[in-house]
Design a protein around this motif. Structure first.
Motif, PDB file in Angstrom:
ATOM      1  N   ILE A  98      -4.921   8.043   8.021  1.00 52.18           N
ATOM      2  CA  ILE A  98      -4.568   7.574   9.405  1.00 52.18           C
ATOM      3  C   ILE A  98      -4.133   6.395   9.536  1.00 52.18           C
ATOM      4  O   ILE A  98      -5.000   5.426   9.221  1.00 52.18           O
ATOM      5  N   TRP A  99      -3.056   6.071   9.875  1.00 54.02           N
ATOM      6  CA  TRP A  99      -2.409   4.671  10.051  1.00 54.02           C
ATOM      7  C   TRP A  99      -2.169   4.246  11.371  1.00 54.02           C
ATOM      8  O   TRP A  99      -2.019   5.125  12.220  1.00 54.02           O
ATOM      9  N   ILE A 137      -0.142   7.557  -0.225  1.00 54.48           N
ATOM     10  CA  ILE A 137      -0.680   7.200   1.041  1.00 54.48           C
ATOM     11  C   ILE A 137      -1.232   5.712   1.004  1.00 54.48           C
ATOM     12  O   ILE A 137      -1.762   5.200   0.306  1.00 54.48           O
ATOM     13  N   ALA A 138      -0.281   4.924   1.814  1.00 53.04           N
ATOM     14  CA  ALA A 138      -0.334   3.410   2.198  1.00 53.04           C
ATOM     15  C   ALA A 138      -1.842   3.148   2.645  1.00 53.04           C
ATOM     16  O   ALA A 138      -2.424   4.000   3.118  1.00 53.04           O
ATOM     17  N   PRO A 139      -2.225   2.077   2.774  1.00 54.43           N
ATOM     18  CA  PRO A 139      -3.409   1.608   3.165  1.00 54.43           C
ATOM     19  C   PRO A 139      -3.794   1.822   4.565  1.00 54.43           C
ATOM     20  O   PRO A 139      -2.680   1.990   5.276  1.00 54.43           O
ATOM     21  N   VAL A 140      -4.911   2.533   4.774  1.00 56.56           N
ATOM     22  CA  VAL A 140      -5.158   2.743   6.009  1.00 56.56           C
ATOM     23  C   VAL A 140      -5.842   1.765   7.099  1.00 56.56           C
ATOM     24  O   VAL A 140      -6.005   0.699   6.558  1.00 56.56           O
ATOM     25  N   THR A 189       8.118  -1.707  -0.509  1.00 52.18           N
ATOM     26  CA  THR A 189       7.412  -3.041  -0.710  1.00 52.18           C
ATOM     27  C   THR A 189       6.072  -2.889  -1.158  1.00 52.18           C
ATOM     28  O   THR A 189       5.410  -3.927  -2.051  1.00 52.18           O
ATOM     29  N   LEU A 190       5.461  -1.870  -1.244  1.00 52.99           N
ATOM     30  CA  LEU A 190       4.041  -1.602  -1.544  1.00 52.99           C
ATOM     31  C   LEU A 190       3.882  -1.295  -2.954  1.00 52.99           C
ATOM     32  O   LEU A 190       4.711  -0.316  -3.432  1.00 52.99           O
ATOM     33  N   ALA A 191       3.013  -2.281  -4.169  1.00 55.81           N
ATOM     34  CA  ALA A 191       2.804  -1.557  -5.197  1.00 55.81           C
ATOM     35  C   ALA A 191       1.990  -0.402  -5.305  1.00 55.81           C
ATOM     36  O   ALA A 191       1.034  -0.109  -4.498  1.00 55.81           O
ATOM     37  N   SER A 220      -1.838  -0.460  -4.372  1.00 53.40           N
ATOM     38  CA  SER A 220      -2.478  -0.421  -3.082  1.00 53.40           C
ATOM     39  C   SER A 220      -2.329   1.040  -2.396  1.00 53.40           C
ATOM     40  O   SER A 220      -2.816   1.186  -1.432  1.00 53.40           O
ATOM     41  N   ILE A 225       4.237   3.293   7.037  1.00 52.75           N
ATOM     42  CA  ILE A 225       5.213   2.290   6.363  1.00 52.75           C
ATOM     43  C   ILE A 225       6.215   2.825   5.542  1.00 52.75           C
ATOM     44  O   ILE A 225       7.465   2.437   5.303  1.00 52.75           O
ATOM     45  N   TRP A 272       2.146  -2.201  10.467  1.00 52.83           N
ATOM     46  CA  TRP A 272       1.182  -1.207  10.057  1.00 52.83           C
ATOM     47  C   TRP A 272      -0.088  -2.196   9.464  1.00 52.83           C
ATOM     48  O   TRP A 272       0.118  -2.948   8.626  1.00 52.83           O
ATOM     49  N   VAL A 273      -1.244  -1.872  10.050  1.00 53.07           N
ATOM     50  CA  VAL A 273      -2.356  -2.591   9.829  1.00 53.07           C
ATOM     51  C   VAL A 273      -2.776  -2.530   8.251  1.00 53.07           C
ATOM     52  O   VAL A 273      -2.808  -1.291   7.859  1.00 53.07           O
ATOM     53  N   ASN A 274      -3.056  -3.508   7.716  1.00 55.18           N
ATOM     54  CA  ASN A 274      -3.374  -3.510   6.110  1.00 55.18           C
ATOM     55  C   ASN A 274      -2.174  -3.085   5.345  1.00 55.18           C
ATOM     56  O   ASN A 274      -2.397  -3.062   4.083  1.00 55.18           O
ATOM     57  N   CYS A 275      -0.996  -2.899   6.024  1.00 53.92           N
ATOM     58  CA  CYS A 275       0.195  -2.481   4.954  1.00 53.92           C
ATOM     59  C   CYS A 275       1.265  -3.703   4.847  1.00 53.92           C
ATOM     60  O   CYS A 275       1.896  -4.071   3.779  1.00 53.92           O
ATOM     61  N   ALA A 303       1.940  -5.828   1.377  1.00 61.87           N
ATOM     62  CA  ALA A 303       3.257  -5.490   1.043  1.00 61.87           C
ATOM     63  C   ALA A 303       4.106  -6.826   0.739  1.00 61.87           C
ATOM     64  O   ALA A 303       4.607  -7.300  -0.405  1.00 61.87           O
ATOM     65  N   ALA A 317       2.867  -8.342  -2.540  1.00 61.88           N
ATOM     66  CA  ALA A 317       3.451  -7.627  -3.525  1.00 61.88           C
ATOM     67  C   ALA A 317       4.973  -7.986  -3.728  1.00 61.88           C
ATOM     68  O   ALA A 317       5.304  -8.256  -4.924  1.00 61.88           O
ATOM     69  N   ARG A 327      10.068   4.150  -5.637  1.00 58.95           N
ATOM     70  CA  ARG A 327       9.931   2.623  -5.211  1.00 58.95           C
ATOM     71  C   ARG A 327      11.159   2.088  -5.636  1.00 58.95           C
ATOM     72  O   ARG A 327      11.670   1.333  -4.638  1.00 58.95           O
ATOM     73  N   ARG A 366      -3.221   5.283  -2.643  1.00 58.20           N
ATOM     74  CA  ARG A 366      -3.622   6.578  -3.170  1.00 58.20           C
ATOM     75  C   ARG A 366      -2.548   7.635  -3.008  1.00 58.20           C
ATOM     76  O   ARG A 366      -1.335   7.435  -2.437  1.00 58.20           O
TER      77      ARG A 366
END
Lengths: 146, 79, 146, 79
Positions: free
Chosen positions: A122-123, B73-76, B43-45, B48, B10, A135-138, A142, A145, B37, B50
């Motif tokens: 859940i985002w 699954i990007a960070p929640v 942008t996400l590696a 980070s 994202i 987006w929180v924590n994204c 990012a 990275a 990607r 799942r």
């Protein structure tokens, strides 16, 4: 069996949810509600958007609740998470449990909301009054990275 | 083989779509993310994220099968 | 100032109480409800009676809530305890708190109900289906003293 | 001196009344409970009680004053 975890696109009504965990053998009920608050890290929040991967949330959410019921000897337990756009003060998540004694109810409720927030897909996207959003924590990881 | 991918948060915004059907040579979920990607300039590696296959959490080196539905699954929200 | 602790002879309505702790700066709300359960130490309960020394309860209850608000940085907090005869499933006590983060809300809510149950002069008399009855924690020590 | 005492829970039941006005020679709350225990044949010893004077928790050796309102507090429900 009625689902014990669900995702809702419409406003959560605590009173109706609470009625689903009533149990004549329970002496204690603890519930947690997550509300959209007007600030985050010193900035003024305008609204939030929640997005869920519903199929996996429901499957994993049911497993979490089953585990909590066993681990904390609960009588009943229920959790619902909102999705969509939420304004300040709106309820984003409701977790309620009932058990014979209050100690287990407190432990179970806190354990469940911790696991729900940590494990389930859940985002949350924040939009601030200055017009910025993310987006929180994204966004931060990012940026690292990149 | 042909797979479907659902995009959320994202990744959905960066991919510009919620769902796509892909023809891929990737053997594992990890390889598939590498290809996606590059395609979408995420942008996400991988470290980070799942991954879920057919609505269950999966391992990055799990092998993909035709028709699988994959979700990265990007960070929640957490906290 | 509105009282934050009170005694009620009439049924507690969680939804109305909850509205009193809403706060746009709060991100977490935790509430505890104590319900009359149908069993105690293996015996079947028919009903409970609660009696309170109201003046001292209200004075001490307000002090407890003020201490909790300070100690746990709460936004709002409220507690109400029922008196009179209560049947199975009725709500005997309601404690609700809101705070910026959920951790403090859980800690504060549990601390408050512990202190309310331990410190305030509110007595509970159990009546069992076998017709026996007694004031909890009074009969046994009375028997020892006798 | 003259004092009022309010009785609650098991003490109310054993005293057979909710409130009484007493003329007493007791200097302290402790002495007053001793007199009342003898009068009403209370089963509870002082050691399991607390005492309040004028709606505030008090000490057993606090001195009483005319017109004080005294409440002896039997063990509460707890758990």
């Amino acid at each position: 069996m009625m689902p014990r975890f669900s995702i809702s696109e419409t406003p959560l009504l605590g009173d109706a949810l609470r009625r689903q965990v009533l149990d004549p053998s329970a002496g204690g009920f603890v519930c947690f509600e997550g509300w959209v608050r007007d600030h985050h890290e010193g900035r003024t929040v305008e609204f939030l958007e929640y997005e869920a991967y519903e199929a996996l949330c429901c499957r994993s959410g049911e497993a979490l609740i089953a585990r909590a019921m066993e681990k904390f000897s609960l009588r009943q337990a229920l959790a619902v998470h909102r999705t969509g756009r939420l304004g300040i003060g709106e309820m984003a998540v409701w977790v309620g449990v009932s058990s014979d004694h209050r100690r287990e109810a407190f432990q179970a409720c806190e354990w469940l909301i911790d696991r729900i927030k940590h494990d389930l897909p859940i985002w949350k996207k924040e939009t601030f009054v200055d017009g910025s959003s993310g987006w929180v924590n994204c966004e931060r990881c990012a940026a690292h990275a990149a | 083989m042909n797979l479907s991918i659902a995009w959320f948060s994202i990744l959905r915004e960066q991919a510009g779509c919620s769902e796509e059907s892909v023809e891929t040579s990737a053997i594992t979920a990890s390889e598939l993310y590498g290809q996606m990607r590059a395609k979408h300039r995420f942008t996400l590696a991988q470290g980070s994220l799942r991954v879920a296959i057919n609505d269950e959490f999966a391992q990055w080196d799990d092998r993909l099968a035709p028709g699988d539905r994959v979700v990265f699954i990007a960070p929640v929200g957490g906290g």
